[in-house]
Design a protein around this motif. Structure first.
Motif, PDB file in Angstrom:
ATOM      1  N   GLU A 137     -16.569  -5.912 -63.898  1.00  0.00           N
ATOM      2  CA  GLU A 137     -16.090  -7.155 -62.895  1.00  0.00           C
ATOM      3  C   GLU A 137     -14.449  -6.739 -63.879  1.00  0.00           C
ATOM      4  O   GLU A 137     -13.317  -6.607 -63.135  1.00  0.00           O
ATOM      5  N   ARG A 191     -18.158  -2.921 -55.186  1.00  0.00           N
ATOM      6  CA  ARG A 191     -17.822  -3.395 -55.894  1.00  0.00           C
ATOM      7  C   ARG A 191     -18.386  -4.706 -55.496  1.00  0.00           C
ATOM      8  O   ARG A 191     -19.068  -5.537 -56.395  1.00  0.00           O
ATOM      9  N   SER A 210     -21.056  -6.738 -57.520  1.00  0.00           N
ATOM     10  CA  SER A 210     -21.435  -8.033 -57.797  1.00  0.00           C
ATOM     11  C   SER A 210     -22.244  -8.547 -57.345  1.00  0.00           C
ATOM     12  O   SER A 210     -22.081  -9.642 -58.076  1.00  0.00           O
TER      13      SER A 210
END
Length: 653
Positions: free
Chosen positions: A338, A370, A374
């Protein structure tokens, strides 16, 4: 293993051949007295004694039965009794009735030339006859026998052991086993438990070492394999007849993910006497990224996203990496990843006219990946950790005759898919390299219709199961699959199973095309099978055979839950204490609680994970060191006034 043939017994029937029902090389008919021990599934021996048939022996299994009288139509019986069923017994002459049976040929001796079954006497099979009929003599004897007991053939007062050939059950000639049957009555799990115990005790020494990996996907079915169950005298007698020791598995290791709190294990094996034997299954970025295809929505992830994921896996994770904007990164955890994404986005925004791509990857693709990655640690929380080390199965250190149970019964379907895909893939990789620790692994998967359905999309898990079923036998990777409805499992998965087992079947399932080769009588018997009886198909058996197996010598799931009721989730502090005490029984709970009070839970979990992974001699000291100091230090005077305590004795040094 085979008893000697008893003295010749009188025949129980005789082969009959008519113009309407002739005897053929694959089927014959015979009649018996009305009172007979013959029934559906019975194995019989036919001995020819006519001209040219002397010395010929035919073995068959009964597949159908009929009752006949001399009546041409039912109307004759109605008229003879004047329409009153009660008067039918008043006839001065009892109407003659015969029993006619149809049998499928199992084997002929000699096998050449192949001829119709002779019109000879029919005898009930003995132990030796059963072994000859099922061609078990080929692997029961010799210098390297490969026989695995599967159950007892029972008919007419005879109990004959039935064996499977390890070369055709566990490879390399053929492999894999599939078992079908209705839930609760087919005893699918019990049958696999007994068979695994039989394999462990009778696996041929020349074939090396073997282990089993069992996925517990529902309830407590496989949570008590190390605990003895209650056996009746009849079960013990059957164990003795099969030469299998009635005992639970000696080496069992349990693995289960954490719950969302990261400290309580997500398993029903949480009783205080058992939970200490359960090891956490926790994966980090590296373990998950290699199997991102399992977790990501294929409608959203295209070839460009796949390419970026491969780039992260090959060039970024676990390596020193320069983001191109002056920042150096070492991505090990999801938290590190991240921070890298944040650095990339900030760099592109501050770069102004530098474009909308980074390392040839478009920013939209990067944002998409992402967002998906995530969310993984959130969607599979407890199994996937944001930060901290992983805890995995003992790859490269598998023990001979050990069972590794991966309990994912309470894990969401996404997490189950990830666990199943990664564990089986790792097994295949290590077996290919020959460094797993054993030469063969049996993988037991229940609810196979969920992972390899006959229809639906081609998922990563389904493709992997197809690959195992078609090529796993060459590696020693053997699939034992169970399901309620065989017709709902992919044809290539069940079709590649060398051994097929059926428990009690649903009538609707038996009406599907896959069961057309069975006679109506066999289907009726399958629909009414008692608990503990199975129908087995094996490459050496030319026809399915019914066998009985004893109750497994392990504690059944529902009995285990009653004897060892699951404990309620512990508060965070108590759960941390329990795990540290498991590592080092000298740890004092009060000191641990004082240490972690007012600490962030993620910091405590991270320190606990490192301590668990390291396994230090002094668990408390290692945990304390990795946890670090508090944000606000205590005044110096206070530190000097209180002498430090020994974390083991709880006394001042």
């Amino acid at each position: 293993m085979i008893e000697r043939r008893d003295p010749p017994a009188p025949p129980v029937g005789r082969v009959v051949a008519t113009e309407q029902k002739p005897a053929t090389p694959h089927q014959f008919h015979f009649w018996t007295a009305n009172e007979t021990s013959i029934g559906i599934g019975a194995i019989v021996r036919v001995e020819g004694f006519g001209a040219g048939d002397s010395g010929r022996v035919v073995y068959g299994v009964v597949t159908d039965g009929f009752a006949y009288s001399d009546l041409a139509t039912p109307l004759h019986d109605v008229v003879g009794a004047e329409g009153d069923p009660a008067r039918a017994a008043e006839h001065p002459t009892v109407r003659q009735e015969i029993r006619l049976w149809t049998a499928a040929v199992l084997r002929q001796r000699p096998e050449e030339p192949l001829q119709p079954v002779p019109l000879g006497a029919v005898h009930v099979a003995s132990d030796v006859d059963v072994a000859q009929a099922l061609r078990m003599d080929a692997y029961l004897g010799g210098t390297q026998p490969t026989a695995i007991p599967v159950g007892l053939y029972t008919s007419g007062g005879l109990e004959a052991p039935v064996y499977l050939d390890a070369d055709f059950l566990l490879g390399p000639e053929a492999a894999h086993l599939n078992i079908s049957g209705v839930s609760g009555l087919a005893t699918k799990t019990s049958a696999v438990e007994f068979l695994l115990g039989s394999i462990f005790q009778h696996f041929p020494p020349h074939k090396g070492r073997i282990a089993a990996v069992c996925f517990n996907v529902k309830g407590p079915d496989l949570c008590f394999l190390d605990r003895p169950g209650v056996l009746e005298d009849e079960d013990r007698r059957r164990y003795e007849r099969l030469a299998v020791r009635a005992q639970p598995f000696e080496r069992v290791r349990y693995f289960a993910p954490f719950k969302a709190d990261g400290v309580n294990l997500n398993t029903l094996r949480t009783h205080s006497d058992l939970v200490g034997d359960v090891e956490p299954l926790v994966w980090g970025l590296r373990e998950v990224l290699d199997y991102a295809e399992v977790l990501l929505n294929r409608d959203d992830i295209d070839a460009k996203a796949d390419a970026f994921i491969d780039f992260l896996s090959d060039r970024v994770v676990d390596k020193e990496f320069d983001d191109g904007f002056g920042g150096a990164h070492r991505v090990v955890t999801f938290a590190d990843l991240e921070r890298l994404f944040r650095s990339i986005f900030d760099g592109l925004e501050l770069g102004g006219g530098r474009g909308d791509s980074w390392r040839t990857h478009h920013i939209a693709t990067i944002r998409k990946v992402r967002n998906r990655l995530s969310n993984i640690s959130t969607r599979a929380k407890g199994l996937v950790t944001d930060d901290g080390p992983s805890n995995d199965l003992p790859w490269g250190r598998f023990e001979d005759r050990a069972v590794y149970v991966v309990d994912v019964a309470n894990v969401d379907p996404l997490g189950q898919d990830l666990v199943f895909a990664r564990v089986v893939s790792k097994l295949r990789e290590h077996l290919e390299r020959g460094d797993l620790g054993v030469e063969a692994v049996v993988v037991f998967v229940d609810e196979l219709n969920k992972y390899a359905p006959a229809d639906g999309p081609e998922t990563y898990v389904k493709k992997m199961l197809l690959d195992i079923s078609e090529r796993g036998r060459y590696l020693g990777l053997v699939l034992f699959g169970a399901e309620q409805f065989r017709s709902q499992v992919h044809r290539r998965v069940v079709g590649n199973a060398g051994t097929i087992v059926f428990g009690r079947m649903d009538s609707d399932e038996l009406a599907t095309p896959g069961y057309q080769v069975l006679s109506p009588a066999i289907k009726i018997k399958l629909a009414t099978l008692p608990i503990g009886e199975l129908m087995v198909r094996h490459p050496h058996f030319t026809q399915p055979i019914f066998v009985r197996f004893p109750r497994p010598a392990v504690l059944r799931g529902r009995d285990g839950v009653e004897r060892f009721p699951p404990a309620a989730d512990l508060p965070f502090e108590d759960a941390v204490v329990r795990q540290l005490v498991k590592l080092d029984r000298r740890v004092r709970p009060n000191l641990v609680k004082d240490l972690i009070v007012d600490r962030r839970e993620e910091d405590v979990r991270r320190a606990l994970a490192h301590t668990r992974q390291t396994g230090p001699q002094d668990a408390f000291a290692h945990f304390k060191k990795h946890l670090g100091g508090r944000v606000t230090a205590a005044p110096a005077t206070a530190r000097e006034s209180v002498p430090p305590l020994n974390p083991i004795s709880d006394e001042p040094y």
